[in-house]
Design a protein around this motif. Structure first.
Motif, short mmCIF file in Angstrom:
data_model
loop_
_atom_site.label_atom_id
_atom_site.label_comp_id
_atom_site.label_asym_id
_atom_site.label_seq_id
_atom_site.Cartn_x
_atom_site.Cartn_y
_atom_site.Cartn_z
N GLN A 102 6.13 -7.75 3.91
CA GLN A 102 5.52 -6.49 3.50
C GLN A 102 4.29 -6.18 4.35
O GLN A 102 3.58 -7.08 4.79
N ALA A 103 4.06 -4.88 4.55
CA ALA A 103 2.80 -4.40 5.12
C ALA A 103 2.14 -3.52 4.06
O ALA A 103 2.82 -2.88 3.25
N ARG A 104 0.81 -3.50 4.05
CA ARG A 104 0.09 -2.66 3.11
C ARG A 104 -1.25 -2.29 3.73
O ARG A 104 -1.97 -3.16 4.24
N PHE A 105 -1.60 -1.01 3.68
CA PHE A 105 -2.86 -0.52 4.23
C PHE A 105 -3.62 0.19 3.12
O PHE A 105 -3.10 1.09 2.47
N ARG A 106 -4.87 -0.21 2.91
CA ARG A 106 -5.65 0.33 1.81
C ARG A 106 -7.13 0.06 2.05
O ARG A 106 -7.50 -0.74 2.91
N ALA A 107 -7.97 0.73 1.25
CA ALA A 107 -9.41 0.55 1.42
C ALA A 107 -10.14 0.83 0.12
O ALA A 107 -9.78 1.75 -0.63
N ARG A 108 -11.13 0.00 -0.18
CA ARG A 108 -12.03 0.28 -1.29
C ARG A 108 -13.01 1.38 -0.86
O ARG A 108 -13.21 1.61 0.33
N PRO A 109 -13.68 2.03 -1.82
CA PRO A 109 -14.60 3.13 -1.48
C PRO A 109 -15.94 2.62 -0.94
O PRO A 109 -17.01 3.11 -1.32
N GLU A 110 -15.88 1.60 -0.05
CA GLU A 110 -17.06 0.99 0.55
C GLU A 110 -18.00 0.43 -0.51
O GLU A 110 -19.21 0.38 -0.35
N ALA A 111 -17.38 -0.01 -1.63
CA ALA A 111 -18.06 -0.72 -2.71
C ALA A 111 -17.07 -1.79 -3.17
O ALA A 111 -16.06 -1.47 -3.78
N ASN A 112 -17.37 -3.05 -2.89
CA ASN A 112 -16.33 -4.07 -2.93
C ASN A 112 -16.46 -5.11 -4.04
O ASN A 112 -15.77 -6.12 -4.02
N LEU A 113 -17.31 -4.87 -5.04
CA LEU A 113 -17.33 -5.81 -6.16
C LEU A 113 -16.10 -5.65 -7.03
O LEU A 113 -15.73 -6.56 -7.77
N LEU A 114 -15.45 -4.49 -6.96
CA LEU A 114 -14.25 -4.24 -7.74
C LEU A 114 -13.04 -4.20 -6.82
O LEU A 114 -13.17 -4.01 -5.61
N GLY A 115 -11.85 -4.32 -7.41
CA GLY A 115 -10.63 -4.28 -6.63
C GLY A 115 -10.05 -2.88 -6.47
O GLY A 115 -9.01 -2.72 -5.84
N THR A 116 -10.69 -1.86 -7.02
CA THR A 116 -10.15 -0.51 -7.02
C THR A 116 -10.09 0.06 -5.61
O THR A 116 -11.07 0.03 -4.87
N ARG A 117 -8.92 0.59 -5.26
CA ARG A 117 -8.75 1.33 -4.01
C ARG A 117 -8.38 2.77 -4.36
O ARG A 117 -7.45 3.00 -5.14
N LEU A 118 -9.06 3.71 -3.76
CA LEU A 118 -8.75 5.13 -3.97
C LEU A 118 -7.67 5.60 -3.02
O LEU A 118 -7.07 6.65 -3.25
N VAL A 119 -7.42 4.87 -1.94
CA VAL A 119 -6.34 5.18 -1.01
C VAL A 119 -5.55 3.89 -0.77
O VAL A 119 -6.14 2.83 -0.56
N ASP A 120 -4.21 3.99 -0.79
CA ASP A 120 -3.39 2.78 -0.76
C ASP A 120 -1.95 3.18 -0.47
O ASP A 120 -1.37 4.00 -1.19
N THR A 121 -1.35 2.62 0.57
CA THR A 121 0.05 2.94 0.88
C THR A 121 1.03 2.27 -0.07
O THR A 121 2.19 2.66 -0.13
N GLY A 122 0.59 1.25 -0.80
CA GLY A 122 1.54 0.42 -1.51
C GLY A 122 2.28 -0.47 -0.53
O GLY A 122 2.04 -0.43 0.69
N ASN A 123 3.17 -1.30 -1.03
CA ASN A 123 3.90 -2.23 -0.17
C ASN A 123 4.98 -1.51 0.63
O ASN A 123 5.78 -0.76 0.08
N LEU A 124 4.98 -1.75 1.94
CA LEU A 124 6.02 -1.25 2.83
C LEU A 124 6.92 -2.44 3.17
O LEU A 124 6.54 -3.31 3.97
N ASN A 125 8.08 -2.53 2.54
CA ASN A 125 8.95 -3.69 2.70
C ASN A 125 9.60 -3.74 4.08
O ASN A 125 9.92 -2.70 4.67
N ASN A 126 9.79 -4.98 4.56
CA ASN A 126 10.43 -5.22 5.86
C ASN A 126 9.87 -4.30 6.93
O ASN A 126 10.57 -3.46 7.51
#
Length: 419
Positions: free
Chosen positions: A247-271
C-alpha cells in the motif's frame, strides 16, 4: 547572570538536579574523549508541547470533535554514540515517546530512531549501514531539534518516507558540492514500512561564506538541492496469517502533531507499483535572514487503476532579531548559537500547501499560514511558539457526499532541551 540563575531554578524544578551542577546554557558534560582519540557520549532531544485549537475542530459529517486540545511530550529521544580516531563511528537511538500518532490521553510506546555504523574517509566519503532518515523532504531529513517551526510543512509530511534500513554514501570532497546515494531495504527497525528502493540527493552551494565568531562580516549561504527516491512496497502477513497487500498512502497533519488527525489523506492505495518522490530545495542565509523553500511531488501506479500523483510546496522566512546567523553545514541548517546572555530571538513566517486530489483519489487540499517566534538560550535550550491558520477542503461521505471545508486555528508552544 540573574537570568541564568532564574532559568537554572526553573529547570531544576522541572527536570531534577542530577545534571544541574554545570553551566546550564553551554557546558553539558555528555561526552568523554580518551587521550588516544576515542570518544563516547550521549545525545538527547526532549520536547514538551501544547496544542490549542479553535475555529473548525469537528468532523463536518457528524459534528464529532476531531481536534481536541492536547498537552504532551512530543519527543523523548536518547542516543548513545561512539567515535574512533580512524574514521569509524556508531549511534544507538531510541525515542521513548513516539509510536504511531500521539495523544494526550492514551499511553504510547517508544520506537527506534537513528541506529547505524559508519566509516568516514576524506578521500572516498562516508559509508553508513543501519537505520536513518530518507532524503526526499529536506525539512524532515534535517534534525528535529533545529526546525524553524514546531512541525514540518504539509508537503514534507505527505512526501517523506521516514526512517528506513539501508546503506548509503555521502561525499563532500568536491568544493561546494554534496553527493548522496542510498539503497533502502526491509522497512524499518519498528517492523513497519516493508519495501525497498534507491534514493539520491545532490546539493550545490554557489556561495558559502560563514565568518568565525567575532567577525563583522555577515554570513552568506546559498543552498540549491534536488532529491529523488523510488520505493517498491511489499505485502505483509501478520501473526494470524492475514495478508495485507502493498500500500501507498499520502497524508498530512495540520502542522500540529500531538494528535493523529489528518485533514487531508488519500487513504490506502493498494498495490501501488513504484512510488516515486522528488524534491527541489532552495535556501538563502544572509546574516540574520533565512529564506527557505521546497517543491515536492510524489506518484504511484495502483494496479488496475489510473496512476496517481500529488504535489505541494512551502516557502518560509525568518529573521534573528538579535543579529546571529543560522549555521549551515553539509546541506543542513542548524540552531542559532546565541552571543548574548539573554539568548537569541527569531521570528518566522511560513506558507505551505499540498494537493492530494488526482483522478478518482480525493485526498483533499490544504494550505496553512504560520507565524512563529523562537527563543534560544545557550546551546541546549529552545522555546517556540506558533500560530497557524489552516484551511482544508476534502470530499466527505454521507450526509454531505461532497466537498467540505475544515479550517482550524492552532496555537502551539514548545519547550525543548537538546544536547
Amino acid at each position: 547572570m540573574k537570568l541564568r540563575h532564574a532559568i537554572a531554578a526553573a529547570l531544576i524544578c522541572a527536570f531534577g538536579t542530577n545534571a544541574m551542577a554545570y553551566d546550564l546554557l553551554n557546558d553539558w558534560p555528555t561526552k568523554y574523549k580518551t587521550d588516544d582519540g576515542y570518544e563516547y557520549g550521549f545525545k538527547g532531544l526532549y520536547q514538551f508541547d501544547t496544542n490549542r485549537f479553535s475555529g473548525d475542530t469537528a468532523n463536518p459529517t457528524n459534528g464529532k470533535e476531531i481536534l481536541p486540545d492536547a498537552t504532551a511530550w512530543r519527543r523523548k529521544e536518547f542516543n548513545f554514540y561512539g567515535k574512533t580516531p580512524w574514521g569509524l563511528d556508531f549511534n544507538i537511538g531510541y525515542d521513548f515517546t513516539v509510536s504511531g500518532h500521539r495523544t494526550a490521553t492514551t499511553g504510547v510506546h517508544g520506537q527506534w530512531i537513528d541506529n547505524f555504523v559508519r566509516y568516514s574517509s576524506k578521500d572516498y566519503g562516508d559509508f553508513r549501514l543501519g537505520q536513518y532518515k530518507t532524503p526526499v523532504g529536506w525539512e524532515e531529513a534535517s534534525s528535529s531539534s533545529a526546525t524553524t517551526f514546531l512541525e514540518r510543512s504539509l508537503p514534507v509530511q505527505a512526501t517523506n518516507m521516514g526512517r528506513r534500513i539501508g546503506v548509503d554514501w555521502s561525499y563532500y570532497g568536491i568544493p561546494n558540492w554534496m553527493l548522496y546515494a542510498a539503497y533502502f531495504s526491509g522497512g524499518d527497525l519498528n517492523g513497519k514500512n516493508k519495501g525497498n528502493g534507491p534514493a539520491a540527493r545532490v546539493v550545490w552551494n554557489p556561495l558559502n561564506r560563514q565568518p568565525g565568531a567575532g567577525s563583522r562580516e555577515e554570513s552568506e549561504v546559498i543552498h540549491l538541492g534536488i532529491a529523488a527516491s523510488r520505493e517498491d512496497r511489499d505485502a505483509t502477513t501478520d501473526g494470524r496469517g492475514i495478508t495485507t497487500p502493498a500500500q501507498a498512502r499520502f497524508r498530512a497533519r495540520p502542522e500540529a502533531n500531538l494528535l493523529g488527525t489528518r485533514l487531508v489523506d488519500t487513504g490506502n492505495l493498494n498495490n501501488p507499483g513504484g512510488i516515486d518522490r522528488i524534491g527541489l530545495e532552495a535556501a538563502w542565509i544572509h546574516g540574520p535572514l533565512l529564506v527557505q523553500g521546497e517543491y515536492l511531488t510524489f506518484s504511484a501506479s495502483p494496479a488496475g487503476k489510473p496512476s496517481y500523483s500529488g504535489n505541494g510546496f512551502y516557502a518560509q522566512g525568518s529573521w534573528v532579531l538579535t543579529g546571529e546567523s543560522r549555521p549551515y553545514s553539509k546541506g543542513a541548517i542548524g540552531n542559532i548559537r546565541p552571543v548574548n546572555d539573554f539568548g537569541a530571538v527569531e521570528v518566522a513566517l511560513r506558507y505551505s500547501q499540498v494537493d492530494l486530489n488526482d483522478g478518482p483519489v480525493f485526498g483533499g487540499k490544504e494550505h496553512d499560514w504560520t507565524i512563529g517566534a523562537n527563543w534560544y538560550l545557550g546551546q541546549h535550550l529552545k522555546f517556540q511558539a506558533n500560530y497557524i491558520w489552516a484551511n482544508s477542503t476534502k470530499r466527505y461521505g454521507a450526509p454531505i457526499n461532497g466537498d467540505a471545508a475544515v479550517d482550524p486555528r492552532v496555537f502551539e508552544l514548545r519547550a525543548q532541551v537538546y544536547f
